[in-house]
Design a protein around this motif. Structure first.
Motif, PDB file in Angstrom:
ATOM      1  N   THR A   1      44.262  46.445  35.761  1.00 34.83           N
ATOM      2  CA  THR A   1      43.079  45.762  35.234  1.00 34.83           C
ATOM      3  C   THR A   1      42.834  44.458  35.992  1.00 34.83           C
ATOM      4  OG1 THR A   1      44.467  44.682  33.572  1.00 34.83           O
ATOM      5  CG2 THR A   1      43.397  46.735  32.937  1.00 34.83           C
ATOM      6  N   PRO A   2      41.608  43.922  35.999  1.00 31.04           N
ATOM      7  CA  PRO A   2      40.406  44.464  35.355  1.00 31.04           C
ATOM      8  C   PRO A   2      39.804  45.624  36.148  1.00 31.04           C
ATOM      9  CG  PRO A   2      39.858  42.465  36.535  1.00 31.04           C
ATOM     10  CD  PRO A   2      41.344  42.619  36.667  1.00 31.04           C
ATOM     11  N   TRP A   3      39.109  46.510  35.438  1.00 27.53           N
ATOM     12  CA  TRP A   3      38.470  47.641  36.084  1.00 27.53           C
ATOM     13  C   TRP A   3      37.059  47.261  36.559  1.00 27.53           C
ATOM     14  CZ3 TRP A   3      39.782  51.538  31.595  1.00 27.53           C
ATOM     15  CH2 TRP A   3      41.159  51.760  31.589  1.00 27.53           C
ATOM     16  N   ARG A   4      36.607  48.014  37.523  1.00 26.75           N
ATOM     17  CA  ARG A   4      35.280  47.760  38.077  1.00 26.75           C
ATOM     18  C   ARG A   4      34.195  48.007  37.027  1.00 26.75           C
ATOM     19  NH1 ARG A   4      32.206  51.334  42.786  1.00 26.75           N
ATOM     20  NH2 ARG A   4      30.506  49.855  43.214  1.00 26.75           N
ATOM     21  N   ARG A   5      33.195  47.124  37.005  1.00 29.46           N
ATOM     22  CA  ARG A   5      32.011  47.298  36.176  1.00 29.46           C
ATOM     23  C   ARG A   5      30.800  47.318  37.104  1.00 29.46           C
ATOM     24  NH1 ARG A   5      33.077  43.802  30.614  1.00 29.46           N
ATOM     25  NH2 ARG A   5      35.237  44.501  30.310  1.00 29.46           N
ATOM     26  N   ALA A   6      30.055  48.412  37.090  1.00 23.32           N
ATOM     27  CA  ALA A   6      28.949  48.575  38.039  1.00 23.32           C
ATOM     28  C   ALA A   6      27.722  49.108  37.326  1.00 23.32           C
ATOM     29  CB  ALA A   6      29.360  49.524  39.165  1.00 23.32           C
ATOM     30  N   ARG A   7      26.567  48.602  37.700  1.00 19.78           N
ATOM     31  CA  ARG A   7      25.312  49.047  37.091  1.00 19.78           C
ATOM     32  C   ARG A   7      24.907  50.409  37.647  1.00 19.78           C
ATOM     33  NH1 ARG A   7      21.082  46.482  38.424  1.00 19.78           N
ATOM     34  NH2 ARG A   7      19.874  46.913  36.542  1.00 19.78           N
ATOM     35  N   TYR A   8      24.393  51.241  36.756  1.00 22.19           N
ATOM     36  CA  TYR A   8      23.945  52.591  37.090  1.00 22.19           C
ATOM     37  C   TYR A   8      22.968  52.563  38.271  1.00 22.19           C
ATOM     38  CZ  TYR A   8      21.811  57.209  35.943  1.00 22.19           C
ATOM     39  OH  TYR A   8      21.325  58.492  35.973  1.00 22.19           O
ATOM     40  N   ALA A   9      21.973  51.684  38.186  1.00 22.00           N
ATOM     41  CA  ALA A   9      20.943  51.628  39.227  1.00 22.00           C
ATOM     42  C   ALA A   9      21.536  51.211  40.568  1.00 22.00           C
ATOM     43  CB  ALA A   9      19.834  50.667  38.815  1.00 22.00           C
TER      44      ALA A   9
ATOM     45  N   VAL B   1      43.386  52.221  27.054  1.00 17.80           N
ATOM     46  CA  VAL B   1      43.850  53.147  28.088  1.00 17.80           C
ATOM     47  C   VAL B   1      44.956  52.522  28.940  1.00 17.80           C
ATOM     48  CG1 VAL B   1      43.178  54.502  30.113  1.00 17.80           C
ATOM     49  CG2 VAL B   1      41.655  54.390  28.132  1.00 17.80           C
ATOM     50  N   SER B   2      44.805  51.243  29.304  1.00 16.45           N
ATOM     51  CA  SER B   2      45.840  50.621  30.131  1.00 16.45           C
ATOM     52  C   SER B   2      47.160  50.518  29.377  1.00 16.45           C
ATOM     53  CB  SER B   2      45.374  49.242  30.617  1.00 16.45           C
ATOM     54  OG  SER B   2      45.124  48.368  29.535  1.00 16.45           O
ATOM     55  N   ASN B   3      47.113  50.285  28.068  1.00 18.06           N
ATOM     56  CA  ASN B   3      48.335  50.271  27.272  1.00 18.06           C
ATOM     57  C   ASN B   3      48.985  51.644  27.212  1.00 18.06           C
ATOM     58  OD1 ASN B   3      48.155  47.560  26.745  1.00 18.06           O
ATOM     59  ND2 ASN B   3      47.380  47.774  24.658  1.00 18.06           N
ATOM     60  N   ILE B   4      48.151  52.683  27.130  1.00 22.46           N
ATOM     61  CA  ILE B   4      48.679  54.054  27.140  1.00 22.46           C
ATOM     62  C   ILE B   4      49.379  54.339  28.475  1.00 22.46           C
ATOM     63  CG2 ILE B   4      47.997  56.488  27.224  1.00 22.46           C
ATOM     64  CD1 ILE B   4      48.013  55.375  24.418  1.00 22.46           C
ATOM     65  N   ILE B   5      48.741  53.944  29.576  1.00 20.96           N
ATOM     66  CA  ILE B   5      49.333  54.150  30.894  1.00 20.96           C
ATOM     67  C   ILE B   5      50.661  53.407  30.991  1.00 20.96           C
ATOM     68  CG2 ILE B   5      49.038  53.762  33.375  1.00 20.96           C
ATOM     69  CD1 ILE B   5      47.187  55.925  32.261  1.00 20.96           C
ATOM     70  N   GLU B   6      50.682  52.170  30.546  1.00 26.54           N
ATOM     71  CA  GLU B   6      51.910  51.358  30.623  1.00 26.54           C
ATOM     72  C   GLU B   6      53.034  51.966  29.788  1.00 26.54           C
ATOM     73  OE1 GLU B   6      53.357  46.757  29.726  1.00 26.54           O
ATOM     74  OE2 GLU B   6      51.227  47.256  29.761  1.00 26.54           O
ATOM     75  N   LYS B   7      52.681  52.512  28.621  1.00 21.10           N
ATOM     76  CA  LYS B   7      53.697  53.030  27.708  1.00 21.10           C
ATOM     77  C   LYS B   7      54.203  54.413  28.097  1.00 21.10           C
ATOM     78  CE  LYS B   7      54.576  53.718  22.763  1.00 21.10           C
ATOM     79  NZ  LYS B   7      54.045  53.551  21.390  1.00 21.10           N
ATOM     80  N   HIS B   8      53.335  55.236  28.653  1.00 22.41           N
ATOM     81  CA  HIS B   8      53.688  56.644  28.857  1.00 22.41           C
ATOM     82  C   HIS B   8      53.805  57.053  30.320  1.00 22.41           C
ATOM     83  CE1 HIS B   8      53.345  57.670  24.583  1.00 22.41           C
ATOM     84  NE2 HIS B   8      52.304  56.850  24.555  1.00 22.41           N
ATOM     85  N   CYS B   9      53.591  56.122  31.238  1.00 23.07           N
ATOM     86  CA  CYS B   9      53.695  56.436  32.666  1.00 23.07           C
ATOM     87  C   CYS B   9      54.642  55.449  33.343  1.00 23.07           C
ATOM     88  CB  CYS B   9      52.317  56.385  33.331  1.00 23.07           C
ATOM     89  SG  CYS B   9      51.089  57.464  32.545  1.00 23.07           S
ATOM     90  N   GLU B  10      55.122  55.825  34.507  1.00 20.49           N
ATOM     91  CA  GLU B  10      56.098  54.986  35.207  1.00 20.49           C
ATOM     92  C   GLU B  10      55.460  53.759  35.840  1.00 20.49           C
ATOM     93  OE1 GLU B  10      58.206  57.463  37.910  1.00 20.49           O
ATOM     94  OE2 GLU B  10      59.183  58.637  36.332  1.00 20.49           O
ATOM     95  N   CYS B  11      54.197  53.873  36.224  1.00 20.23           N
ATOM     96  CA  CYS B  11      53.501  52.733  36.813  1.00 20.23           C
ATOM     97  C   CYS B  11      52.011  52.885  36.578  1.00 20.23           C
ATOM     98  CB  CYS B  11      53.803  52.613  38.308  1.00 20.23           C
ATOM     99  SG  CYS B  11      53.108  53.942  39.311  1.00 20.23           S
TER     100      CYS B  11
END
Length: 484
Positions: free
Chosen positions: A306-314, A282-292
C-alpha cells in the motif's frame, strides 16, 4: 495385464461380504479419542516410552508383506503411518487387516514409535474398519488428474490431492478473517432474502422459480444490495453479508452462476471511505495468509504494497485507447476498429466496452478505477460538479475486477428516474420497479458508502488458481449425460 475396474470392484465386494460373515460391520461406528495426524506428530517426544495414539483416516498407501502391513492414513491435517503386525494386533482383527484396500477408512489405536527408517508410526493394537471403499482410488495415488472429473468428484479430489484440501482450508480461514475484521470495526453481520419478488441490485439475468402457495414467480437474488440498504433506512449504520448470489449467465474461468460475495454498507461514508476499507481489508488478508505482499498469479507478479494506485476511468481510457471520453465519435470509431459491434448501443455502453477491451488488460497491480460514467451506474450518487460522472470505483487485480463500490444514491426521486431509464432498456417483460425500495428511500436513507468484494476471485488471486472452479467446492457443471 492390469485388472479391469469391474474386477477390482468385485474383489472389494467379496472382501465386504467376508467382513460381514465374520460379524464385522464394514461401515463402522463412533470412535473416541481420535487425534489429527498433525497433532500426533507435533506432540511426539523422541525416545520417550509409552506414548499412545489414536488416528482415523483414509488409506492412501498399503504395503502388505505377509505378517507385517504398513499403511499410510490421510486425514484433513496430513498423513501418519500405521504398522500392523500379526504378533501385536488382536488375533480376531488380523482378518480385518488382510481385508483392507486403498481408499478404506480405518481407525487405529496403538503405541507410537519410529521404524528402522525413522518413520513415525502407530504400532496398532486395535483397528476398526469405518468404511469399506468399493471403488478403486486414483491409480498409484498420484492424485485425481482429470480436471473435469476433479470438479465432479470433489469428494475424491480433496483426499487424493492434499493441496486441494489446503486450498479450501485457506478459503475458509480467509472468510473467517474477513468476518472477524469487519466485526472488530463495528459492522453487524446480517442475512437478507435469497428469494426475492423483484430482481434487483445489479444488472444481470436472474434465475426464476415459483412459489406455489403464494402463486408468484420469485427470483434467486442477483445481489443483496437493496435489502442491505433497507437496513440502513431501519437504523443499522454498519452492516455486512457474506453469502451466495446467483446470475443466470455464462460460464468461464471467472464466472460461475452461483458465487460468494461480501457486501457491506456504512452510513455517513462514501466511495472514498470504501477505498480505505477495501485497501485495509485486503492488505490485512494478504499479510495474514500469505508469505509476503508480492504474489504470483498466472505468471504475473502482483504487488499488494500500500498505498494502491487510484486512477480515473476517463484518464485510463485516454491512456490505453487514445480516446477522449467526451469524444463519442472517436470512441465509436475505435470500438469499430476493435470489432465491437457498437451500432445500436448506448454511448455509455460503447465507452465501457472499449474500456474493457483496451484498459483492463493493463491493470495487474491493485488499482482503484474511479469515477465511472453515471449512465451505467443507476444506484450510484453522481458527482455534485459533474452529473455525468458517478462516485463509483472498481478494484482491479491481475487484469480482473475483484471489488465494486459506490457512494450510494439516497435521493428517491433520482432513484425512481434511474430505475425507469433502466427498465426501458430491458427486453425481459418480467422486469419491474422495486416500489418498496423506493418507499424505503422516501423514509430517508443516510448518505452511505457500499462495497462488494468477490470472495471467489479474491481466493483465486491468493491461491494462484487459474479458474473460479478451482476455488468453489462444487462448481456448476453440465450433467455428464450431456457431455457426450
Amino acid at each position: 495385464m492390469s485388472e479391469s475396474v469391474d474386477q477390482l470392484t468385485e474383489q472389494r465386494k467379496a472382501k465386504l461380504a467376508k467382513l460381514r460373515e465374520l460379524g464385522i460391520d464394514p461401515y463402522g461406528s463412533r470412535v473416541e479419542g481420535v487425534e489429527p495426524s498433525a497433532g500426533i506428530r507435533e506432540r511426539y517426544i523422541e525416545d520417550s516410552e509409552d506414548q499412545k495414539a489414536k488416528a482415523a483416516g483414509r488409506i492412501v498407501l498399503l504395503r502388505d508383506i505377509g505378517k507385517l502391513i504398513f499403511i499410510t492414513l490421510r486425514d484433513s491435517s496430513g498423513t501418519i503411518q500405521i504398522g500392523l503386525s500379526k504378533k501385536r494386533v488382536q488375533e480376531e482383527q488380523w482378518p480385518v487387516a488382510k481385508s483392507l484396500d486403498l481408499g478404506d477408512i480405518l481407525f487405529a489405536d496403538g503405541q507410537l514409535g519410529r521404524t528402522k527408517t525413522g518413520e513415525l508410526t502407530i504400532w496398532a493394537e486395535e483397528i476398526k474398519i469405518l468404511s469399506k471403499a468399493l471403488i478403486q482410488p486414483p491409480e498409484k495415488f498420484h492424485g485425481l488428474q482429470d480436471r473435469d472429473l476433479r470438479y465432479r468428484q470433489r469428494y475424491v479430489d480433496l483426499w487424493a490431492n492434499p493441496d486441494v484440501m489446503q486450498k479450501f482450508k485457506k478459503r475458509s480461514d480467509i472468510i473467517a478473517s474477513i468476518r472477524s475484521m469487519l466485526i472488530e470495526k463495528g459492522f453487524y453481520e446480517v442475512e437478507t432474502p435469497m428469494m426475492q419478488s423483484v430482481a434487483g441490485g445489479a444488472a444481470a439475468k436472474p434465475f426464476i422459480t415459483h412459489h406455489n402457495t403464494l402463486d408468484i414467480d420469485m427470483y434467486l437474488r442477483i445481489a443483496p444490495e437493496l435489502y442491505l440498504k433497507r437496513l440502513l433506512v431501519g437504523g443499522f449504520e454498519k452492516v455486512f453479508e457474506i453469502n451466495r448470489s446467483y446470475r443466470n449467465e455464462g460460464l468461464s474461468t471467472r464466472h460461475n452462476p452461483e458465487f460468494t460475495m461480501m457486501e457491506l454498507y456504512q452510513a455517513y461514508s462514501d466511495y472514498l471511505g470504501m477505498m480505505d476499507i477495501t485497501e485495509e481489508l485486503v492488505s490485512n488478508i494478504i499479510e495474514k495468509h500469505c508469505e509476503c505482499r508480492k504474489l504470483t498469479y498466472a505468471d504475473m507478479e502482483i504487488d499488494f504494497t500500500t498505498p494502491w494506485r487510484r486512477a480515473r476511468y476517463a484518464d485510463l481510457l485516454k491512456e490505453h485507447s487514445g480516446c477522449d471520453i467526451e469524444d463519442i465519435s472517436a470512441v465509436r470509431r475505435k470500438a469499430g476498429e476493435l470489432g465491437i459491434n457498437e451500432a445500436g448501443m448506448d454511448d455509455a455502453v460503447v465507452i465501457n466496452e472499449l474500456f474493457e477491451q483496451t484498459v483492463e488488460q493493463h491493470l495487474v497491480n491493485p488499482t482503484f478505477v474511479m469515477d465511472y460514467p453515471a449512465a451505467i451506474c443507476p444506484l450510484t450518487k453522481q458527482k455534485s460538479d459533474n452529473p455525468n460522472i458517478a462516485e463509483r470505483f472498481e478494484l482491479f487485480c491481475a487484469k480482473m475486477e475483484v471489488g465494486n463500490a459506490y457512494t450510494e444514491l439516497n435521493d428517491p426521486e433520482v432513484q425512481r428516474k434511474n430505475f425507469m431509464t433502466q427498465l426501458k432498456g430491458e427486453e425481459d417483460s418480467m422486469a419491474k420497479m422495486d416500489e418498496d425500495f423506493i418507499t424505503a428511500l422516501e423514509y430517508g436513507m443516510p448518505p452511505a458508502g457500499g462495497l462488494g468484494i468477490g470472495i471467489d476471485r479474491l481466493i483465486m488471486l491468493i491461491t494462484d488458481s487459474p479458474s473460479i472452479r478451482d476455488v468453489i467446492l462444487f462448481p456448476t457443471l453440465k450433467p455428464q449425460s450431456q457431455n457426450t
